[in-house]
Structures are given as structure tokens and as C-alpha cells.
Scaffold this active site. Structure first.
Site, PDB file in Angstrom:
ATOM      1  N   LYS A   1       0.858  -1.186   0.000  1.00 19.53           N
ATOM      2  CA  LYS A   1       0.000   0.000   0.000  1.00 19.53           C
ATOM      3  C   LYS A   1       0.894   1.235   0.000  1.00 19.53           C
ATOM      4  O   LYS A   1       1.740   1.392   0.875  1.00 19.53           O
ATOM      5  CB  LYS A   1      -0.901   0.021   1.245  1.00 19.53           C
ATOM      6  CG  LYS A   1      -1.635   1.356   1.453  1.00 19.53           C
ATOM      7  CD  LYS A   1      -2.515   1.372   2.718  1.00 19.53           C
ATOM      8  CE  LYS A   1      -3.104   2.775   2.961  1.00 19.53           C
ATOM      9  NZ  LYS A   1      -3.947   2.833   4.173  1.00 19.53           N
TER      10      LYS A   1
ATOM     11  N   ASP B   1      -2.938  10.391   3.029  1.00 13.61           N
ATOM     12  CA  ASP B   1      -4.296   9.934   3.329  1.00 13.61           C
ATOM     13  C   ASP B   1      -5.023  10.982   4.164  1.00 13.61           C
ATOM     14  O   ASP B   1      -4.868  11.041   5.378  1.00 13.61           O
ATOM     15  CB  ASP B   1      -4.234   8.589   4.080  1.00 13.61           C
ATOM     16  CG  ASP B   1      -5.619   8.054   4.417  1.00 13.61           C
ATOM     17  OD1 ASP B   1      -6.611   8.598   3.884  1.00 13.61           O
ATOM     18  OD2 ASP B   1      -5.703   7.090   5.210  1.00 13.61           O
TER      19      ASP B   1
ATOM     20  N   LYS C   1     -10.206  12.937   8.072  1.00 16.69           N
ATOM     21  CA  LYS C   1      -9.541  12.694   9.355  1.00 16.69           C
ATOM     22  C   LYS C   1      -9.508  13.978  10.172  1.00 16.69           C
ATOM     23  O   LYS C   1      -9.445  15.071   9.601  1.00 16.69           O
ATOM     24  CB  LYS C   1      -8.097  12.241   9.113  1.00 16.69           C
ATOM     25  CG  LYS C   1      -7.968  10.826   8.574  1.00 16.69           C
ATOM     26  CD  LYS C   1      -6.505  10.422   8.452  1.00 16.69           C
ATOM     27  CE  LYS C   1      -6.376   9.045   7.831  1.00 16.69           C
ATOM     28  NZ  LYS C   1      -6.936   7.972   8.680  1.00 16.69           N
TER      29      LYS C   1
ATOM     30  N   ASP D   1       1.672   6.885   4.990  1.00 15.65           N
ATOM     31  CA  ASP D   1       0.714   5.854   4.620  1.00 15.65           C
ATOM     32  C   ASP D   1       1.173   5.063   3.382  1.00 15.65           C
ATOM     33  O   ASP D   1       0.441   4.217   2.871  1.00 15.65           O
ATOM     34  CB  ASP D   1      -0.661   6.493   4.390  1.00 15.65           C
ATOM     35  CG  ASP D   1      -1.810   5.562   4.732  1.00 15.65           C
ATOM     36  OD1 ASP D   1      -1.571   4.546   5.398  1.00 15.65           O
ATOM     37  OD2 ASP D   1      -2.942   5.849   4.306  1.00 15.65           O
TER      38      ASP D   1
ATOM     39  N   ASP E   1     -12.256   6.795   4.167  1.00 15.38           N
ATOM     40  CA  ASP E   1     -10.975   6.673   4.863  1.00 15.38           C
ATOM     41  C   ASP E   1     -10.496   5.222   4.920  1.00 15.38           C
ATOM     42  O   ASP E   1      -9.367   4.953   5.297  1.00 15.38           O
ATOM     43  CB  ASP E   1     -11.103   7.255   6.285  1.00 15.38           C
ATOM     44  CG  ASP E   1      -9.754   7.560   6.911  1.00 15.38           C
ATOM     45  OD1 ASP E   1      -8.739   7.514   6.188  1.00 15.38           O
ATOM     46  OD2 ASP E   1      -9.729   7.831   8.125  1.00 15.38           O
TER      47      ASP E   1
ATOM     48  N   ARG F   1      -7.641  -0.610   1.730  1.00 10.71           N
ATOM     49  CA  ARG F   1      -8.117  -1.928   1.313  1.00 10.71           C
ATOM     50  C   ARG F   1      -8.644  -1.899  -0.116  1.00 10.71           C
ATOM     51  O   ARG F   1      -8.629  -2.907  -0.804  1.00 10.71           O
ATOM     52  CB  ARG F   1      -9.148  -2.459   2.323  1.00 10.71           C
ATOM     53  CG  ARG F   1     -10.409  -1.684   2.411  1.00 10.71           C
ATOM     54  CD  ARG F   1     -11.177  -1.979   3.708  1.00 10.71           C
ATOM     55  NE  ARG F   1     -10.558  -1.327   4.872  1.00 10.71           N
ATOM     56  CZ  ARG F   1     -10.995  -1.459   6.117  1.00 10.71           C
ATOM     57  NH1 ARG F   1     -12.043  -2.224   6.385  1.00 10.71           N
ATOM     58  NH2 ARG F   1     -10.387  -0.838   7.105  1.00 10.71           N
TER      59      ARG F   1
HETATM   60  N1  BES Z   1      -3.994   4.968   6.775  1.00 16.20           N
HETATM   61  C1  BES Z   1      -5.031   4.641   7.692  1.00 16.20           C
HETATM   62  C2  BES Z   1      -4.540   3.759   8.826  1.00 16.20           C
HETATM   63  C3  BES Z   1      -3.702   4.499   9.831  1.00 16.20           C
HETATM   64  C4  BES Z   1      -4.275   4.901  11.022  1.00 16.20           C
HETATM   65  C5  BES Z   1      -2.362   4.720   9.626  1.00 16.20           C
HETATM   66  C6  BES Z   1      -3.516   5.564  11.960  1.00 16.20           C
HETATM   67  C7  BES Z   1      -1.611   5.385  10.560  1.00 16.20           C
HETATM   68  C8  BES Z   1      -2.172   5.796  11.725  1.00 16.20           C
HETATM   69  C9  BES Z   1      -6.164   3.921   6.963  1.00 16.20           C
HETATM   70  O1  BES Z   1      -6.321   4.279   5.646  1.00 16.20           O
HETATM   71  C10 BES Z   1      -7.400   4.268   7.686  1.00 16.20           C
HETATM   72  O2  BES Z   1      -7.747   5.416   7.691  1.00 16.20           O
HETATM   73  N2  BES Z   1      -8.054   3.286   8.296  1.00 16.20           N
HETATM   74  C11 BES Z   1      -9.253   3.505   9.012  1.00 16.20           C
HETATM   75  C12 BES Z   1     -10.235   2.437   8.648  1.00 16.20           C
HETATM   76  C13 BES Z   1     -11.639   2.665   9.158  1.00 16.20           C
HETATM   77  C14 BES Z   1     -12.227   3.890   8.510  1.00 16.20           C
HETATM   78  C15 BES Z   1     -12.472   1.451   8.893  1.00 16.20           C
HETATM   79  C16 BES Z   1      -8.962   3.453  10.482  1.00 16.20           C
HETATM   80  O3  BES Z   1      -8.163   2.630  10.909  1.00 16.20           O
HETATM   81  O4  BES Z   1      -9.481   4.301  11.217  1.00 16.20           O
HETATM   82 ZN    ZN Z   2      -4.663   4.962   4.659  1.00 16.71          ZN
HETATM   83 MN    MN Z   3      -7.538   6.015   5.467  1.00 11.70          MN
END
Ligand code: BES
Ligand code: ZN
Ligand code: MN
Length: 479
Positions: free
Chosen positions: A246, A251, A258, A269, A328, A332
Site C-alpha cells: 500500500k 491519506d 480525518k 501511509d 478513509d 483496502r
Molecule cells: N492509513 C489509515 C490507517 C492508519 C491509522 C495509519 C492511523 C496510521 C495511523 C487507513 O487508511 C485508515 O484510515 N483506516 C481507518 C479504517 C476505518 C475507517 C475502517 C482506520 O483505521 O481508522
Molecule cells: Zn490509509
Molecule cells: Mn484512510
């Protein structure tokens, strides 16, 4: 940093500083005018891990470092000991460092000393007009041992430099590290290593391949997304190892935006994609007799008049439809298409590396990255590579009840399960639908990729996954 091995004694090298380790219950192996043993006797030097004392003898500076119990001294402790030495050596203005390798230690410990030194000496300071550390860097590292340690020293140098290169990529802010510059890095690796070839598709190519999930994430940004496919042919035969990364270069969360406080760090990311590319470079530099396919999906996840909306339904390359109920949960979407693409390109075993969920950090903190896999033998192989590399993994379960939760209401799948329960697992359950019959393992590295807290990589990007993937390939090469 120049790195070399010698069977000469430290005093025969040009090092200005010599690092000497002492185990519990042992004394200094090679003293100099009694200066080192005297420090131990007086209690100024100790044998406990990370304790440091300074001596001057034979026109050199000596750093006497405690190594703890010999039986417990593994590659990880060696990295930590080396980092301890680097911290003091830098303060002292060391420019050439020699490690006197303790007697009767194995290659992994020798490698750990080299890795710990290179990783701890790493700085990301290319963006400062006025560097705040005027001290000269350590320019030279020599490993002195009674036997020839050049092989583990050289291997460790290659791997640690690859890990530092991955740190550079993840530390670089998103205005400077775009999908295109990441693709340029892949091309540079191919230019450096004839056994690597690279093909890159942009927005049109991604759409033409039918990768509608990846394309949907990219559609909100003016930056051209890049599907980076790199191959390493180190062997005419053997299973094709598929590494998928990835690489969301920024992001923002998209419309499911966010909070400001957690957005600034989202330049990292792309750490999974960086680890995949730099591991491929190290595998090539080491000439490992393996075949590797790397697929890295690079894009930004932004907000605009063209961005995907919560509720949109997108069609992935394998025909499955996904409801984007949270923009967000973009990683995936990118990975789903990249995994299916790797399967199409003939991957016979898959590992994806991704900063996928905050939930993994809640579950495992910053000691273990999450491993989710649909094949026990493959999972075991990854766990062995994790132990060998020190990039630790902890396996979490998959289960039909989790899989049930990623079913969509109007599409086949949803990209974000309501609520936060089991978030790292439900993300993996979605990915699993894109891997066909190929043994697959997913590494969720959010907790480990940034501010790892290790003495040799405490702040910023850690380069997690590079050592792991290289050790995976080394183990395969060894059969
Ligand atoms: N890039 C983030 C995951 C992430 C979270 C990386 C904190 C670094 C620090 C990912 O794309 C994301 O936002 N995931 C979400 C998924 C949710 C919306 C189901 C998450 O983990 O909040
Ligand atoms: Zn992400
Ligand atoms: Mn995200």
C-alpha cells in the site's frame, strides 16, 4: 557510511573509536594497557545491557558497553548495543568506528551490530537549510573479528541501507514524495540492478485494467496514481513470490475526513509500498536466487469535486463490487485491486504490507505488527522470517463470522464495518476476497511503521518490513 570487515585487531585499523562489549561473568577479551579492565573493576563500566563507559588507550578512544548475558545476546540485543554506542560516539565526534566483535558469537549477532549502527546513525535532515547537528557523521564502520565476517557484514549493510532508504521515502512529506516520485524510485532500483524490471501504469492504465477500486481512491487527486509492477528474476525457476504494498502517499481520509491532529502524519501511509520496493532492491543487491513480483499501488486519498463519496459502489478488477461506506478505508480498496493483479500476474504466494488500520495499533501496540493469513504453512514461514529479522509479527485470526461483516448491503462487500470491533481483522477479511487460491499473508504495520521507539529507530519512519521481507527471501533461497 563505509562498512567493512577485518581480521586485523582494532588498533591496526584507522578507527578513532573502538567499541568493546562485555558479557556478564566475563572480562575484557583484549585489554589495552589495562585501561578497560580497570574501568570494569572500578565499577565505572558495567556488564549490564546498554551501560557505557569511556576510556582512552593506545591513542584511541574506547567505548566499553555492557552486553548482558551471553546466552540472551541475539541480533536484536546487538542492534540495541550498537545503537547505544552510536549515540555516544556521535557526541564524541567519532568519524571512524571499529566494533571488536565479541568472541564466539554467530553471524546474526555480527549482522545485528552492523544494522544497529547504520540504523541508529540514520538522520532525515535533507530538508533543513540549517542542520542542527554540526558534528561530522560517522563515515566509517569496521567490524574486527578473529574469523572472516565479511559475508554477514556485507549482507547486513545492504539490508540496513535498504531499510534506511525506505525510511527516507516514508519521512519525505507528501508534497515531495508523490506517486510519481515513488515510481521513479522503482525505476532507479531497476537501473541499478539489471535483474529488476519495472512497468508503471498511470490513471488510464489502471482504469483500463478494470481496477475500479484503486481508481476510485485516486479520482479525488490531481496527482497521477501509479501502479508500480517490478519483477526480480534471480532464478530461472522456483515459485513466484508476490509482494504487494500500500502506497497512499497522503491519506486525508477523503470525505470521511480525518481530524486535523491525526492527518499530518499521513505522509507515511505509503510505508508498506516503500518497504516492498526497498526490500526488492536489497534482494537484488544480494543476488538471491529467487523470483519476486512486487505490486505497489501508489495514490493520494484527497477531497475534491471528483473524489469518491461515502456510499459509492465501485467495481474491482476481479468483478466484485464494493460499497465505499467510509472513504478513509481507502487502503483496502487499493490493495484489493493490487492483490488480484498480482494473482493475475502469476504470484504463487502473496504477502501484502500496509498501514491499514488504526485498530492494529490498539490491539498490538508497537511491539508486533499484525499478521493475518489464510494458510498455516505460509503464516509459519512469515513468523520464522519475523523472528530472524526482529521485525516481529503476531498472528490474528480470520473467521467466517468476521467475513460475514464485510458483506455489502447493495454491493458484494463493504469497505468499512460499522463500529470499531475487530477492525484489523475485518479489513483483512475484505482483502482475502481478492487473493484467489494463492496462499496469502497480510501485514498490518500501522503500529510499527512510525515512531517505533526502538533505540536504533526511535522517531519517524522505521522502515519496518524491509528486513522481514529480505529474510523471507533469504530463507526461500536457502531452501
Ligand atoms: N492509513 C489509515 C490507517 C492508519 C491509522 C495509519 C492511523 C496510521 C495511523 C487507513 O487508511 C485508515 O484510515 N483506516 C481507518 C479504517 C476505518 C475507517 C475502517 C482506520 O483505521 O481508522
Ligand atoms: Zn490509509
Ligand atoms: Mn484512510
Amino acid at each position: 557510511m563505509r562498512v567493512s570487515a577485518t581480521t586485523d585487531s582494532p588498533l591496526a585499523t584507522t578507527a578513532d573509536t573502538v567499541a568493546v562489549g562485555v558479557f556478564e561473568g566475563e572480562d575484557v577479551a583484549h585489554d589495552h594497557e589495562g585501561a578497560l579492565q580497570a574501568l570494569l573493576s572500578s565499577g565505572e563500566a558495567r556488564r549490564s545491557p546498554k551501560h557505557l563507559a569511556l576510556a582512552h588507550a593506545g591513542g584511541r578512544r574506547f567505548l566499553l558497553v555492557g552486553l548482558g548475558e551471553r546466552d540472551a545476546f541475539d541480533a536484536e540485543r546487538a542492534r540495541v548495543a550498537a545503537a547505544t554506542v552510536v549515540g555516544r560516539a556521535r557526541e564524541l565526534g567519532t568519524t571512524a568506528l571499529c566494533w571488536e566483535v565479541p568472541h564466539h558469537v554467530g553471524d546474526p549477532v555480527v549482522a545485528g551490530l552492523v544494522e544497529g549502527t547504520l540504523l541508529a546513525a540514520y538522520r532525515f535532515d535533507g530538508l533543513r537549510a540549517a542542520p542542527d547537528e554540526p558534528a561530522p557523521p560517522i563515515a566509517e564502520l569496521v567490524l574486527s573479528a578473529h574469523h572472516d565476517v565479511s559475508e554477514p557484514v556485507e549482507t547486513a549493510r545492504v539490508v540496513a541501507e535498504a531499510q534506511n532508504a525506505a525510511r527516507d521515502l516514508a519521512n519525505t512529506p507528501a508534497n515531495l514524495l508523490t506517486p510519481t516520485t515513488l515510481a521513479d524510485r522503482a525505476r532507479a532500483l531497476a537501473a541499478e540492478h539489471p535483474a529488476i524490471s519495472v512497468e508503471v501504469e498511470g490513471r488510464d492504465g489502471i482504469a483500463a485494467l478494470g481496477m475500479g477500486a484503486f481508481a476510485a481512491v485516486a479520482q479525488g487527486s490531481d496527482a497521477e496514481p501509479q501502479l508500480i509492477v517490478a519483477r526480480y528474476d534471480g532464478s530461472p525457476e522456483g515459485p513466484l513470490l508476490g509482494l504487494v504494498g500500500k502506497a497512499v502517499t497522503f491519506d486525508s481520509g477523503g470525505y470521511s475526513i480525518k481530524p486535523a491532529a491525526s492527518m499530518a502524519e499521513m505522509k507515511f501511509d505509503m510505508a508498506g509500498g516503500a518497504a516492498v520496493l526497498e526490500a526488492l532492491g536489497a534482494i537484488a543487491a544480494l543476488d538471491l536466487p529467487v523470483r519476486v513480483l512486487a505490486v505497489v499501488g501508489a495514490t493520494e486519498n484527497l477531497v475534491s469535486g471528483r473524489a469518491m463519496r461515502p456510499g459509492d459502489v465501485v467495481t474491482a478488477g476481479n468483478g466484485l463490487t464494493i460499497e465505499v461506506n467510509n472513504t478513509d478505508a481507502e487502503g483496502r480498496l487499493v490493495l484489493a485491486d493490487c492483490l488480484a493483479h498480482a494473482v493475475d500476474l502469476g504470484a504463487e504466494a502473496l504477502v501484502d504490507v500496509a498501514t491499514l488500520t488504526g485498530a492494529i495499533r490498539v490491539a498490538l501496540g508497537r511491539t508486533y505488527a499484525g499478521l493475518l493469513a489464510d494458510d498455516d504453512a505460509w503464516a509459519e514461514e512469515l513468523l520464522r522470517a519475523a523472528d530472524a529479522s526482529g521485525d516481529l509479527l503476531w498472528r490474528l485470526p480470520l473467521h467466517p463470522e468476521y467475513a460475514e461483516q464485510v458483506k455489502g448491503t447493495v454491493g458484494d462487500l463493504n469497505n468499512a464495518v460499522e463500529g470499531r470491533m475487530g477492525g484489523a481483522i475485518t479489513a483483512a477479511e475484505l482483502l482475502r476476497r481478492f487473493t484467489g487460491d494463492v496462499p496469502w499473508a497480510h501485514l498490518d504495520i500501522v503500529g510499527l511503521a512510525w515512531d517505533g521507539g526502538k533505540p536504533y529507530a526511535a522517531k519517524g519512519a522505521t522502515g519496518f518490513g524491509v528486513r522481514l521481507l529480505v529474510d523471507l527471501a533469504r530463507a526461500r533461497a536457502a531452501g
